[in-house]
Design a protein around this motif. Structure first.
Motif, PDB file in Angstrom:
ATOM      1  N   GLU A   1      43.513  30.356  39.203  1.00 22.27           N
ATOM      2  CA  GLU A   1      43.366  31.906  38.462  1.00 22.27           C
ATOM      3  C   GLU A   1      42.898  32.064  37.353  1.00 22.27           C
ATOM      4  O   GLU A   1      41.619  33.477  37.419  1.00 22.27           O
ATOM      5  CB  GLU A   1      44.680  32.955  38.634  1.00 22.27           C
ATOM      6  CG  GLU A   1      44.471  34.408  38.433  1.00 22.27           C
ATOM      7  CD  GLU A   1      45.749  35.021  38.337  1.00 22.27           C
ATOM      8  OE1 GLU A   1      46.112  35.959  38.348  1.00 22.27           O
ATOM      9  OE2 GLU A   1      46.713  34.021  38.683  1.00 22.27           O
TER      10      GLU A   1
ATOM     11  N   SER B   1      38.433  43.961  38.894  1.00 16.14           N
ATOM     12  CA  SER B   1      39.101  43.219  40.411  1.00 16.14           C
ATOM     13  C   SER B   1      40.027  44.483  40.980  1.00 16.14           C
ATOM     14  O   SER B   1      40.784  45.086  41.682  1.00 16.14           O
ATOM     15  CB  SER B   1      40.394  42.222  39.267  1.00 16.14           C
ATOM     16  OG  SER B   1      41.328  43.022  38.338  1.00 16.14           O
TER      17      SER B   1
ATOM     18  N   GLY C   1      40.021  35.383  44.211  1.00 13.75           N
ATOM     19  CA  GLY C   1      40.829  35.785  44.221  1.00 13.75           C
ATOM     20  C   GLY C   1      40.222  37.252  44.170  1.00 13.75           C
ATOM     21  O   GLY C   1      39.647  37.305  44.962  1.00 13.75           O
ATOM     22  N   SER C   2      40.357  38.929  43.592  1.00 15.26           N
ATOM     23  CA  SER C   2      39.974  39.947  43.729  1.00 15.26           C
ATOM     24  C   SER C   2      38.456  40.026  43.373  1.00 15.26           C
ATOM     25  O   SER C   2      37.925  41.120  43.248  1.00 15.26           O
ATOM     26  CB  SER C   2      40.501  40.724  43.719  1.00 15.26           C
ATOM     27  OG  SER C   2      41.479  40.606  42.051  1.00 15.26           O
TER      28      SER C   2
END
Length: 324
Positions: free
Chosen positions: A34, A310, A293-294
């Motif tokens: 991440e 995000s 991820g986002s």
């Protein structure tokens, strides 16, 4: 009223330009978790982040050549595909590899046994650590033991091969010049030609699979093709552009992005059945689009790094930023 509201909400939606601290031509990006990621580019440019891409730091050079591909298999083990300056090759191969086993603190050089001086364009790996390297005139190498032993394999094609992906430890797809799409079901031992409906033999630069069945490939003249059966059969999608597309990435089976020449950014919320243009306010080449991820990034010429916050969501019409 709803249409007017949606238009108002999306007015400020955009990719935000980040300070790259360099004007290098940025070519590749990868994240291992991440927070930890890297960007590579021309003249040995190597950037790193430890805060999820909110900021990037320029690291000390360990090569003066172009970093074309970054692939980290885990937090310790990573590979770089490096391209030499064509005017200073001499008797050397146009490309070589560098490997780290300590998270990028130290790198060791690995040369291909490449008497034909074929340029390697891409390295990609299965989840078990087996790797393939592809390139010019069917150049193909396989990593036998997840160490440093890359063995030359039989050429699966005479075309320039530009991108490849594993969907599991056995199944892989490779795309390239002349509209070539080939697939393997035995980890690259043998290859088969895919069926491409409406194939115009245009160069394909990028291939991406979101799962074992659903994939997309993109290339010259705005061409994007989709498969829903693991790469055996592909159909053309309408992109409404003739710009060269250099990379494609899907966050899920519906939401995807594609980037290309002259600042081209396309997005879809329908699995590519409908592609729309996004105003990038950039007029030079964009190389890669990547989501961790986002959060997303686009990189390219002139030290370009664009990030997508995000808190972005898709509303079915346009990507929009939620404001608190």
């Amino acid at each position: 009223m709803l249409f007017i509201l949606a238009t108002f909400q999306t007015a400020n939606a955009e990719w935000i330009k980040q300070d790259a601290k360099t004007l290098a031509w940025l070519r590749t990006i990868d994240f291992v978790d991440e927070n930890t990621g890297w960007i590579g580019g021309s003249r040995g440019t190597f950037l790193a982040t430890t805060d999820g891409g909110k900021s990037w730091q320029k690291l000390a050079k360990f090569t003066d050549d172009t970093v074309r591909e970054i692939v980290f298999l885990d937090k310790s083990t990573g590979w770089l595909l490096i391209e030499r300056d064509v005017f200073s090759l001499g008797t050397k191969s146009p490309t070589y590899l560098m490997k780290t086993v300590d998270g990028g603190k130290n790198w060791s050089k690995i040369e291909f046994e490449n008497k034909q001086k074929q340029r390697i364009t891409k390295i990609f790996f299965a989840s078990n650590g087996f790797g393939l390297a592809i390139g010019e005139t069917g150049a193909l190498y396989g990593l036998e033991d997840n160490d440093s032993n890359w063995k030359k394999l039989a050429a699966p094609s005479n075309y320039l091969m530009l991108d490849g992906v594993f969907t599991d430890n056995l199944h892989s797809t490779v795309v390239g010049g002349g509209g070539m799409i080939i697939f393997s079901e035995d980890a690259g031992v043998s290859w088969n030609q895919a069926i491409v409906a409406g194939n115009e033999k245009t160069r394909l630069n990028s291939v991406f699979f979101i799962n074992a069945k659903n994939g997309w490939t993109a290339g010259s003249n705005g061409k994007i093709y989709q498969t829903v059966n693991g790469g055996k059969y592909w159909r053309s999608q309408n992109t409404n552009t003739t710009k060269n597309i250099n990379d494609i990435f899907f966050k899920n089976t519906a939401d995807g992005w594609a980037v290309g020449d002259d600042g081209t950014i396309l997005y879809s919320t329908t699995g590519g059945n409908v592609w729309q243009k996004f105003d990038s306010k950039i007029n030079h080449k964009l190389e890669k689009v990547f989501f961790n991820g986002s959060r997303g990034w686009i990189i390219g010429f002139g030290g370009t790094i664009l990030s997508y916050k995000s808190d972005v969501k898709f509303d079915g019409l346009r990507p929009q930023l939620r404001t608190n």
